[in-house]
Design a protein around this motif. Structure first.
Motif, mmCIF file in Angstrom:
data_model
loop_
_atom_site.group_PDB
_atom_site.id
_atom_site.type_symbol
_atom_site.label_atom_id
_atom_site.label_comp_id
_atom_site.label_asym_id
_atom_site.label_seq_id
_atom_site.Cartn_x
_atom_site.Cartn_y
_atom_site.Cartn_z
ATOM 1 N N CYS A 1 0.841 -1.380 0.205
ATOM 2 C CA CYS A 1 0.008 -0.104 0.075
ATOM 3 C C CYS A 1 1.060 0.965 0.032
ATOM 4 N N LYS A 2 1.497 1.043 1.179
ATOM 5 C CA LYS A 2 2.745 2.949 0.533
ATOM 6 C C LYS A 2 3.040 2.409 -0.458
ATOM 7 N N ILE A 3 3.571 1.732 -1.578
ATOM 8 C CA ILE A 3 4.396 1.289 -2.434
ATOM 9 C C ILE A 3 3.678 2.230 -3.509
ATOM 10 N N ASP A 4 2.218 1.708 -3.706
ATOM 11 C CA ASP A 4 1.375 2.398 -4.649
ATOM 12 C C ASP A 4 0.900 4.297 -3.569
ATOM 13 N N ASP A 5 0.710 4.370 -2.935
ATOM 14 C CA ASP A 5 0.808 5.859 -2.306
ATOM 15 C C ASP A 5 1.333 6.284 -3.093
ATOM 16 N N ARG A 6 3.065 6.037 -3.605
ATOM 17 C CA ARG A 6 4.308 7.103 -3.252
ATOM 18 C C ARG A 6 3.972 6.870 -4.931
ATOM 19 N N SER A 7 3.827 5.532 -5.583
ATOM 20 C CA SER A 7 3.864 6.098 -7.537
ATOM 21 C C SER A 7 2.520 7.062 -7.686
ATOM 22 N N GLU A 8 1.407 6.872 -7.048
ATOM 23 C CA GLU A 8 0.530 7.593 -7.344
ATOM 24 C C GLU A 8 0.913 9.058 -6.729
ATOM 25 N N LYS A 9 1.394 9.130 -6.111
ATOM 26 C CA LYS A 9 1.563 10.546 -5.469
ATOM 27 C C LYS A 9 2.596 11.512 -6.278
ATOM 28 N N LEU A 10 3.841 10.309 -6.996
ATOM 29 C CA LEU A 10 4.772 10.950 -8.383
ATOM 30 C C LEU A 10 3.493 11.401 -9.099
ATOM 31 N N ILE B 1 1.222 17.384 -12.554
ATOM 32 C CA ILE B 1 1.092 18.921 -11.700
ATOM 33 C C ILE B 1 1.890 19.982 -12.812
ATOM 34 N N VAL B 2 3.592 19.208 -12.999
ATOM 35 C CA VAL B 2 4.334 19.302 -13.436
ATOM 36 C C VAL B 2 4.561 19.266 -14.744
ATOM 37 N N MET B 3 3.818 19.257 -15.600
ATOM 38 C CA MET B 3 3.671 18.956 -17.194
ATOM 39 C C MET B 3 2.839 19.868 -17.424
#
Length: 81
Positions: free
Chosen positions: A23-32, A38-40
């Motif tokens: 779950c933590k990895i999924d959250d990190r990839s979703e936030k990234l 947003i940057v694009m």
């Protein structure tokens, strides 16, 4: 008993049991992904802004373009107030 191979489990909001680390990895990839999006979008807006400024300057001249952009900024601030 050794605890090195024990998996940590956590409850998800939907009541299903999932591996907490995944779950933590999924959250990190979703936030990234969201950060990258947003940057694009901001970069695309910057490019559009520069193109518009160049077009205005070519059309009416540098001095008039500065006045037009200042007036547009004042109007935009009044709209958003």
């Amino acid at each position: 008993m050794s605890r090195h191979n024990v998996r940590v489990r956590a409850r998800s909001p939907h009541g299903l049991i999932k591996n907490a680390q995944k779950c933590k990895i999924d959250d990190r990839s979703e936030k990234l992904h969201m950060f990258t999006k947003i940057v694009m979008e901001k970069q695309a807006l910057r490019e559009r802004y520069i193109k518009l400024m160049d077009d205005v300057e070519k059309t009416v001249g540098r001095k008039d373009a500065i006045y037009l952009l200042r007036d547009a900024e004042i109007i935009w601030q009044k709209i958003n107030s």
